[in-house]
Design a protein around this motif. Sequence first.
Motif, short mmCIF file in Angstrom:
data_model
loop_
_atom_site.label_atom_id
_atom_site.label_comp_id
_atom_site.label_asym_id
_atom_site.label_seq_id
_atom_site.Cartn_x
_atom_site.Cartn_y
_atom_site.Cartn_z
N UNK A 304 0.80 -1.23 0.00
CA UNK A 304 0.00 0.00 0.00
C UNK A 304 0.83 1.27 0.00
N UNK A 305 1.89 1.30 0.83
CA UNK A 305 2.64 2.54 1.04
C UNK A 305 4.11 2.22 1.23
N UNK A 306 4.96 2.97 0.53
CA UNK A 306 6.40 2.88 0.76
C UNK A 306 6.94 4.28 1.00
N UNK A 307 7.95 4.37 1.86
CA UNK A 307 8.51 5.67 2.20
C UNK A 307 9.89 5.49 2.81
N UNK A 333 9.50 0.35 4.34
CA UNK A 333 10.51 1.38 4.59
C UNK A 333 11.74 1.10 3.72
N UNK A 334 12.23 2.14 3.11
CA UNK A 334 13.46 2.00 2.35
C UNK A 334 14.67 1.96 3.26
N UNK A 335 15.78 1.45 2.72
CA UNK A 335 17.07 1.64 3.40
C UNK A 335 17.33 3.14 3.47
N UNK A 336 17.58 3.63 4.64
CA UNK A 336 17.84 5.06 4.74
C UNK A 336 18.36 5.40 6.12
N UNK A 337 18.96 6.58 6.21
CA UNK A 337 19.39 7.11 7.49
C UNK A 337 18.35 8.04 8.07
N UNK A 338 18.30 8.07 9.38
CA UNK A 338 17.59 9.14 10.07
C UNK A 338 18.68 10.09 10.56
N UNK A 349 -0.01 1.25 13.98
CA UNK A 349 -0.19 -0.06 14.61
C UNK A 349 -1.13 -0.97 13.80
N UNK A 350 -1.85 -0.42 12.83
CA UNK A 350 -2.76 -1.25 12.03
C UNK A 350 -2.00 -2.26 11.20
N UNK A 351 -0.87 -1.87 10.66
CA UNK A 351 -0.04 -2.76 9.86
C UNK A 351 1.40 -2.66 10.36
N UNK A 352 2.21 -3.69 10.15
CA UNK A 352 3.61 -3.60 10.53
C UNK A 352 4.42 -2.76 9.55
N UNK A 353 5.59 -2.35 10.00
CA UNK A 353 6.59 -1.76 9.11
C UNK A 353 7.51 -2.88 8.65
N UNK A 354 7.97 -2.77 7.41
CA UNK A 354 8.94 -3.73 6.90
C UNK A 354 10.19 -2.95 6.49
N UNK A 355 11.33 -3.27 7.13
CA UNK A 355 12.53 -2.44 6.98
C UNK A 355 13.74 -3.28 6.62
#
Length: 450
Positions: A304-307, A333-338, A349-355
Amino acid sequence: MLSGCDMLLGKVTEQIQKGAAAPSVTVTSNREINLHYNDESVLTINATVSDNGSLSYQWYKGSTSDSNKATAISGATNSTYSVSGNSESETYYWCKVTNSNNLKTEEAWSDYIYVKISNIVVVGDDDISGSPVWNADYTYLINYDCYVSNKLTIPAGTVVKFEEHSSLNTDENGIIIAKGEAAVEDDPATDEDETKAAKPVIFTAATDNTVGITIPAYKDSTPEEGYWEGLSAGTQGSVFDNCVIRYAGSEYFGALKLAAKTTVTNCTFTDNATPHDTRGALNIEAFGVKSTVTGNTFYNNAWPLSCPANFTVDSSNVFHKDDLKNTNQAIRLWDDNIESNEKVTWGITEVPYYADEIDVWGELTIADGVIVRFAAEGSLAVFENGKLTVENAILTSYRDDANGGDIFADGDSTADESDWKGVWIEDEDGLNNSLNKDSTKVLYNEPVEE
């Protein structure tokens, strides 16, 4: 010697024997006419004869350019004929002119006049320049990779359809302003009826006959996910509000790609494909992290969503409609730095993040109840001066379907130890970090070296 009566009779006989001259008929209106619904055009011809005979007119029409198959139009007996309509049609018109003279007749036909009545506007090979405002009464058909170089306004209720593998993009200083209208319910506190149906802007496949005007070439077709490429906002300032985006995603960048600051609010993403597993139906790229993305609904998509990892997904976005969810029910979630100047919250919390591999130099908060699934070789690393706050979350393997469901829709839930690299905090004993090991679960990771 002939008498006067004989001479008169001879002249009459001579005229009868001559017959009537054939008319000369010329079309004086355009030979090809395109009209929108309820517009009107007057078809005109000019006819002349050489013998001063009396001319009469009859208009005919047919579905092909063969006049032998034409039928007469009742009452259309002038040298002009007005045409209009309120539905899709392609019609050929002729005028038959008859010259009556000397008790005989001679006729001639005009060339055909082709009239197309259509509210389908085909966006041709030229890109969109200037500042056009489209018309919600029309259905727009995009049949290639189209670029907006200035400002395109798409009003509420407009349907935009796309040929296979086509797209709509911004270029140079281009922006797209697509604003639909939400449904309005009647307010029982007032006596006025305020009920209004929703009027979204709809971006869909040319094969989708449920909205707008049916494209004749696809009248018997059924839409499928991934039919057309998608929308791309590459320059800041575009707005998508109360839009529906469906059946896109034939290319890697998703149904709507944000490569610059964009507003995406109250939109519905459904039935979109994702050929590349790092792109969602809404795909926010690195330069789009300052976008406003709120109140959107995602269902029946692949991802559904990537960021990027440094984008905070607003909790007003939902990932279902009724019982319908997405095939890959997770935020990618893309490979990225914060970076050191960034404060990010993973709070859905409705869906997990995939990193994958996430490096934290700034501040990351993982909210209560959040599940983060890490890819093989994935990790969460917090470097000096970075700040991690985690309370009552689950950090686990990409294969751990017991936490967050089967996000790959492969039926494989056999998570193993060392599926991912785990969490590494450089300043674990410092004041910056708070990973509550009593309430937060870190599962199926490699042992972390001290």
